[in-house]
Design a protein around this motif. Structure first.
Motif, PDB file in Angstrom:
ATOM      1  N   ASN A 149      -7.317   8.262  11.918  1.00 31.77           N
ATOM      2  CA  ASN A 149      -6.124   7.527  11.484  1.00 31.77           C
ATOM      3  C   ASN A 149      -4.853   8.361  11.614  1.00 31.77           C
ATOM      4  OD1 ASN A 149      -6.652   9.330   9.417  1.00 31.77           O
ATOM      5  ND2 ASN A 149      -6.281   7.863   7.763  1.00 31.77           N
TER       6      ASN A 149
ATOM      7  N   TYR B  59     -16.414   0.859  10.666  1.00 33.58           N
ATOM      8  CA  TYR B  59     -15.253   0.883   9.769  1.00 33.58           C
ATOM      9  C   TYR B  59     -14.785  -0.536   9.460  1.00 33.58           C
ATOM     10  CZ  TYR B  59     -10.726   2.156   7.825  1.00 33.58           C
ATOM     11  OH  TYR B  59      -9.636   2.294   6.995  1.00 33.58           O
TER      12      TYR B  59
ATOM     13  N   HIS C  24     -17.971   2.074   4.312  1.00 33.62           N
ATOM     14  CA  HIS C  24     -17.225   3.292   4.028  1.00 33.62           C
ATOM     15  C   HIS C  24     -17.931   4.225   3.049  1.00 33.62           C
ATOM     16  CE1 HIS C  24     -13.491   0.583   4.916  1.00 33.62           C
ATOM     17  NE2 HIS C  24     -14.182   0.854   5.996  1.00 33.62           N
TER      18      HIS C  24
ATOM     19  N   TYR D 256      -7.184  -2.212  11.484  1.00 34.71           N
ATOM     20  CA  TYR D 256      -7.078  -2.042  10.035  1.00 34.71           C
ATOM     21  C   TYR D 256      -6.714  -0.606   9.680  1.00 34.71           C
ATOM     22  CZ  TYR D 256      -8.893  -6.672   8.733  1.00 34.71           C
ATOM     23  OH  TYR D 256      -9.052  -8.011   8.539  1.00 34.71           O
ATOM     24  N   SER D 257      -7.326   0.354  10.378  1.00 35.94           N
ATOM     25  CA  SER D 257      -6.989   1.759  10.139  1.00 35.94           C
ATOM     26  C   SER D 257      -5.518   2.012  10.430  1.00 35.94           C
ATOM     27  CB  SER D 257      -7.861   2.661  11.014  1.00 35.94           C
ATOM     28  OG  SER D 257      -7.434   4.002  10.944  1.00 35.94           O
TER      29      SER D 257
ATOM     30  N   ILE E 236      -3.315   0.305   7.726  1.00 36.15           N
ATOM     31  CA  ILE E 236      -3.322   1.038   6.449  1.00 36.15           C
ATOM     32  C   ILE E 236      -2.418   2.270   6.562  1.00 36.15           C
ATOM     33  CG2 ILE E 236      -4.754   2.407   4.881  1.00 36.15           C
ATOM     34  CD1 ILE E 236      -7.059   0.406   5.630  1.00 36.15           C
TER      35      ILE E 236
ATOM     36  N   TYR F 117      -1.166  -2.652   5.359  1.00 32.10           N
ATOM     37  CA  TYR F 117      -2.326  -3.122   4.605  1.00 32.10           C
ATOM     38  C   TYR F 117      -2.623  -2.194   3.437  1.00 32.10           C
ATOM     39  CZ  TYR F 117      -3.304  -5.686   8.976  1.00 32.10           C
ATOM     40  OH  TYR F 117      -3.225  -6.484  10.090  1.00 32.10           O
ATOM     41  N   GLU F 118      -3.167  -2.775   2.370  1.00 35.43           N
ATOM     42  CA  GLU F 118      -3.781  -2.001   1.300  1.00 35.43           C
ATOM     43  C   GLU F 118      -5.280  -1.980   1.561  1.00 35.43           C
ATOM     44  OE1 GLU F 118      -2.769  -3.341  -2.612  1.00 35.43           O
ATOM     45  OE2 GLU F 118      -0.710  -3.821  -2.028  1.00 35.43           O
ATOM     46  N   ASN F 119      -5.863  -0.797   1.533  1.00 42.00           N
ATOM     47  CA  ASN F 119      -7.266  -0.625   1.930  1.00 42.00           C
ATOM     48  C   ASN F 119      -8.189  -1.622   1.253  1.00 42.00           C
ATOM     49  OD1 ASN F 119      -9.933   0.357   2.384  1.00 42.00           O
ATOM     50  ND2 ASN F 119      -9.119   2.394   2.780  1.00 42.00           N
ATOM     51  N   LYS F 120      -8.241  -1.602  -0.063  1.00 42.88           N
ATOM     52  CA  LYS F 120      -9.180  -2.458  -0.788  1.00 42.88           C
ATOM     53  C   LYS F 120      -8.882  -3.931  -0.562  1.00 42.88           C
ATOM     54  CE  LYS F 120     -10.326   0.840  -4.458  1.00 42.88           C
ATOM     55  NZ  LYS F 120     -10.329   1.098  -5.924  1.00 42.88           N
TER      56      LYS F 120
END
Length: 495
Positions: free
Chosen positions: A220, A250, A255, A444-445, A448, A453-456
């Motif tokens: 990342n 991923y 994870h 997504y990586s 984030i 984006y927020e990971n969760k």
């Protein structure tokens, strides 16, 4: 103003560009295939310039089709076909030879030479991989040994080598950056997964200069900025790079140690996150880096199966029992429950956990009640048995309890297969709504890292269809024992 993430999946057959919105949903996709250059020796190559030009074409078409202003692109993530390798002039950016595809075994003689010289154990211990022409090292060694320009440039420290991600990063950043990530580096057979550095001794044995290799970065990390050769009004950061199977792991949200995914394709890749320390397999699984995120590397165990979806293709093209893969679910469900036919797809031997390259494929258990439906069902069933074999081997070797299997790929649309997989494995099988897990994982990586984006939150929004076992333990044991007997017959049949 809406912000989008551009996900690129540079795969074996072609290149895909997908646009993901602020919620992580794919809103547009454009694909373009490239030539498969195969000669009479079975050597397989790709034209890297064609791949680069295709990438620019599909990104242009994606923006036009989605009607998105290029200023709304916040970041780029890249996933790529693993092990495919190439070399280029670091100064001019011109390839010195075509990319040699992961399927190509032209480096076999180089591997035999090194094995005879006693390097086999060191390669396995340092890289987690068996000495094999499948990986990038022997392909790059072949280029250096057989392309005069490559050797001359390497001697002058003007040669750049790498996997397809490093080529795209180099081109996207106008030659400013020669970088790769930990997942791709760990599949080259030149990277020491213990020291997390290019292995000087192994590189020397393959004749590869350390100066020619890319800088290894977190998956990342910021790989540079790009405007796609002038397509975008403003440069955007490249903030995610993964090998395709790792990107899918991923993207599946695997994870935590013990989480596992299986990709069903022509063959299948089964991959388990094993955490922050490598585990050496005693039964032929390989150990690689899953990724490194924010300076924290994580490892995987991986097992590859040669024939899963390819067995269905064989049913259609060679024995003509079906017209298309889509009908196998209905046909299998119509098979006589009393039939005990098994199919062992050892078209080119059997891999983990059996490891018999001389084994041959076979049907066994055929009786008078066996017909078309029963044969089709046996072929479909063989996919579930093989995946289960690898998954349970991973649970045993890692010491980590397998709670569920997350799956992706075309065959996951087969409801019969997915239910059987849950029944045989006795674990829930989870199928995500999205089929493009590799591009999604890289995107997504990147999203984030770019603060979009927020990971969760973004991973919690991924919807999945869950299949839960409804089979009795007695029936499961009976089926698995029958499968193991069938495999044993296939192994014994070579005597």
């Amino acid at each position: 103003m809406a912000k989008y993430i551009l996900g690129i999946d540079q795969s074996t057959q072609g290149t895909k560009a997908l646009l993901f919105d602020e919620t992580g949903m794919a809103v547009c996709r454009v694909d373009k295939s490239h030539r498969q250059i195969v000669d009479e020796r079975g050597w397989v190559e790709h034209d890297p310039v064609e791949i680069w030009n295709n990438l620019l074409l599909i990104v242009r078409e994606l923006l036009t089709r989605a009607r998105v202003n290029s200023q709304d692109i916040a970041a780029v993530g890249i996933s790529n076909q693993r092990e495919t390798a190439m070399a280029w002039n670091r100064d001019t950016g011109e390839p010195v030879y075509n990319a040699i595809v992961w399927q190509c075994a032209r480096g076999a003689a180089i591997c035999k030479r090194l094995d005879k010289a006693g390097f086999g154990d060191m390669v396995k211990n340092h890289t987690g991989l068996p000495l094999s022409p499948y990986f990038s090292a022997a392909k790059l060694a072949w280029i250096v040994e057989n392309v005069h320009e490559a050797k001359a440039l390497m001697d002058q420290d003007r040669l750049a080598v790498g996997t397809m991600d490093s080529w795209l990063v180099y081109k996207l950043t106008s030659g400013k950056h020669h970088k790769t990530d930990f997942s791709n580096a760990s599949r080259t057979e030149l990277f020491n997964i213990n020291t997390l550095k290019w292995d000087e001794e192994i590189c020397k044995s393959f004749g590869i200069s350390l100066m020619s290799l890319p800088e290894v970065c977190d998956s990342n990390a910021l790989y540079g900025v790009t405007d796609f050769d002038g397509l975008l009004d403003n440069p955007v950061p490249i903030h995610g790079v993964f090998g395709d199977s790792h990107a899918a792991l991923y993207g599946q949200g695997c994870h935590m140690p013990g989480m596992i995914k299986a990709t069903y394709g022509t063959g299948s890749s089964v991959m388990m996150n094993i955490g922050d320390k490598p585990i050496s397999s005693k039964n032929g699984l390989v150990t690689s880096l899953a990724w490194s995120l924010d300076g924290r590397p994580e490892y995987v165990l991986e097992g590859n199966i040669n024939y899963t979806g390819a067995s269905i293709t064989w049913l259609k093209d060679n024995v003509e029992l079906i017209e298309g893969a889509g009908e196998t679910s209905d046909i299998a469900q119509k098979a006589n429950p009393a039939d005990k036919t098994y199919f062992v797809p050892a078209f080119s031997g059997l891999g983990a956990p059996y490891w018999d390259s001389e084994a041959t494929g076979m049907f066994t258990g055929i009786t008078r009640i066996t017909g078309k439906a029963e044969l089709v069902r046996a072929v479909v069933d063989s996919i579930a048995y093989q995946i289960s074999d690898i998954a349970m081997l991973m649970e045993d070797e890692s010491g980590k309890t397998l709670k569920a299997l997350r799956v992706d790929g075309g065959p996951t649309r087969n409801e019969y297969l997915m239910q059987l997989q849950a029944d045989i494995l006795d674990r829930p099988v989870e199928v995500p709504a999205s089929e493009e897990l590799s591009a999604m994982g890289a995107a997504y990586s990147a999203g984030i890292s770019a603060g979009i984006y927020e990971n969760k939150k973004v991973f919690a929004a991924v919807s999945r269809t869950k299949y839960v076992s409804g089979m009795s333990s007695e029936k499961r044991d009976e089926l698995i024992n029958g499968w193991r007997k069938a495999v044993k017959r296939a192994l014994v049949s070579i005597d």
